[in-house]
Design an enzyme around this catalytic site. Sequence first.
Site, short mmCIF file in Angstrom:
data_model
loop_
_atom_site.label_atom_id
_atom_site.label_comp_id
_atom_site.label_asym_id
_atom_site.label_seq_id
_atom_site.Cartn_x
_atom_site.Cartn_y
_atom_site.Cartn_z
N GLY A 103 58.28 2.24 52.10
CA GLY A 103 57.46 3.13 51.29
C GLY A 103 56.31 3.70 52.11
O GLY A 103 56.07 4.88 52.10
N ILE A 120 58.69 -4.38 49.67
CA ILE A 120 59.18 -3.07 50.13
C ILE A 120 59.79 -3.18 51.52
O ILE A 120 59.85 -2.20 52.26
CB ILE A 120 58.05 -2.02 50.07
CG1 ILE A 120 56.88 -2.38 51.00
CG2 ILE A 120 57.54 -1.88 48.65
CD1 ILE A 120 55.83 -1.27 51.10
N GLU A 144 49.10 -2.74 57.35
CA GLU A 144 48.65 -1.44 57.84
C GLU A 144 47.91 -1.47 59.17
O GLU A 144 47.91 -0.48 59.90
CB GLU A 144 47.81 -0.77 56.74
CG GLU A 144 48.70 -0.41 55.57
CD GLU A 144 47.97 0.01 54.32
OE1 GLU A 144 47.83 1.21 54.12
OE2 GLU A 144 47.57 -0.86 53.54
#
Length: 694
Positions: free
Chosen positions: A235, A464, A660
Amino acid sequence: MTRLLEPRAIGMPLERLDGHAKVTGTAPYAFEHALRDPLYLYPLEAAIARGRMTAIDTAEAEALAGVVAVMTPRNAPRLAADDDQELWLLQSEGIHFRGQLVGAVIAQTPEIARHAAALVRIAYEAEPHDAALAADRDDLYKPEQVNPDYAADTDEGDVEAALAAADVAIDATYTTPMEHNNPMEPHTTVAIWEGGVLTLYDSTQGAHSVRTTLAPVFGLAPDKIRIIAPYVGGGFGSKGTAHAHDVLAGLAAQMVPGRPVKFALTRQQMFWLAGYRTPTIQRIRLGAGRDGRLTAIVHEVIEQTARFKEFAEQTATSTRIMYASPNRRTSHRLAKLDVPVPSWMRAPGETPGMFAGEVAMDELAVACGLDPIALRIRNDPAADPQSGKPWSGRKLVECLREGARRFGWDRRAPNPAARREDGWLVGMGVASSTYPAYALPGSRATIRYGEDQRYVVRIGAADIGTGTWTALTQIAADALGCPIEAVRLEIGDSALPHASVEGGSSGINCWGSAIVAAARAFRGQHGAAPVPGAEIGAEMPEDPEAQRFAMHSFGAQFAEVRVNADTGEIRVPRMLGVFSAGRIINPRTARSQFIGGMTMGLSMALHEESVLDPRFGHVVNHDLASYHIAAHADIGDIDAVWLDEVDPHSNPMGSRGIGEIGIVGAAAAIANAAWHATGIRIRDLPITPDKLLA
Ligand code: MOS
């Protein structure tokens, strides 16, 4: 004081518990759930960037055998709430951007649906549109805040006076292009409308957040809408929020009650219907003494949003916490354009912002005649420069030193363009990484002891592709003090207890905290030898320490770059990331997250660029043949390691997020290495050979 878990399963490099199901094809992704009598949807999309539809001729499409319905604004079901214009679909004839969903064909097969969609004739009344971002626009505006809730501007001290008085000053503009997320699994929704309940099998990062967003749009009570997403093929933020295709599928399902309607975006449609990273134009000014100590930092950002819906990316927020300086200013200005609305893309804000900030620091190091690592260490702040709070654990300096040691930084030539091997210029670069430790409220878990003597742990979390199935099982096992095999996890469904979105690298922090709270409550209530049927639920507690500490992860990125002196071809044979992210729950899945982020950063550095043609408001390179993403051949020896540490303040696991931070700073390290190799300073991504042949 946070009560930390005793790590037993945590820290083990467990293989993915869902791995076998995935590689054998039995893990159902959104499109693949076995449903009876499905129909297929192909969308109708606007062919102009701004204006309105004046006529829609569906006769030919409707006459085609196998077509069940053609949905347009004329016959679409009514929606209930128009607060979010991206989701206010088929309720008027207005067009906000090229490619906007304006209708759908529902048919017996995907091929018939697609063919019929091509037979629908739409007439438009076009209005002049504006799709070109530029720094000299006179209509740039200051948003009320930037995502998620930061001030748009900050201003401390007197930057202009400090810059005027600085021994050394840097003033440069950096740009990053529009980029698209491109997860492997396209955005997909299968919708069923039955008995007043809307069920969506959705490829999403948050079953509950999609439900929370869509319930008011459809005018449904939250218990009349259910989102199911056990497996998601990536995603990177684009699935962190409901998009228009969810609404289109939901509307279509209402036209054919009882029948599942399957809708997967094509790869091309994902270049306008699934969000993207805004392009940025960033001016950075740094002032410093001869010793490199910063006296002024200015970071001014220009970026875009859609005219019909604001998305204000937080590009300069990392600059607010990175380095110490008494005088600091940051600002964000937006252009409203007739384009699709930007959205989240892996480390939104930090990724483009730290590209600019960390290349600027490299330039300052050169101007001061300092090693870039020494410059960063010299400006490392003892406390959060913005809030004044102590860090829960800022170990940037350790990451830089450990990385320098492992990477062989001492072999780096003091001057650029100094090393040449067989016609290749070779250089090394470094950059810092950072990412906040977010805690989103509202996650809840339940634990039930079953007849099979296993604990069923339920929470509507998302995996995800990151390893959530595995990591949460490890956390539950340690929180319950039981073997991994005694835990049966259930996630990926809004029918499960409420979970916050898989976003902002916050998933494990929030869901893990909820599971630990439930496990502790369970043990408190039912002891170590519960009777089958014993059950308890608990909510993630508010972390009182979150208010007292500035919680951010840090890292150091190192890259070696080789540039062909004749062709400008650029290769990255080596990359190393050293991260400080608190306790690592699962080294195997964590390493994959870090390396995945770094790979995406390399891809950003060298390849990724969505080219928007302002004449049409349309991304022209809307496929993977012309939008380049790093492939195996682009990746050399890439490694990620982390400091062995525990954040005693973040949560009971002692962890911070890792999804991230791996991308943050990676592109800057490569750009800095390219400068070191060639002496050419690239300030505009991507770094392509033409830019190195100057
Ligand atoms: Mo991430 S871009 O916050 O899903």
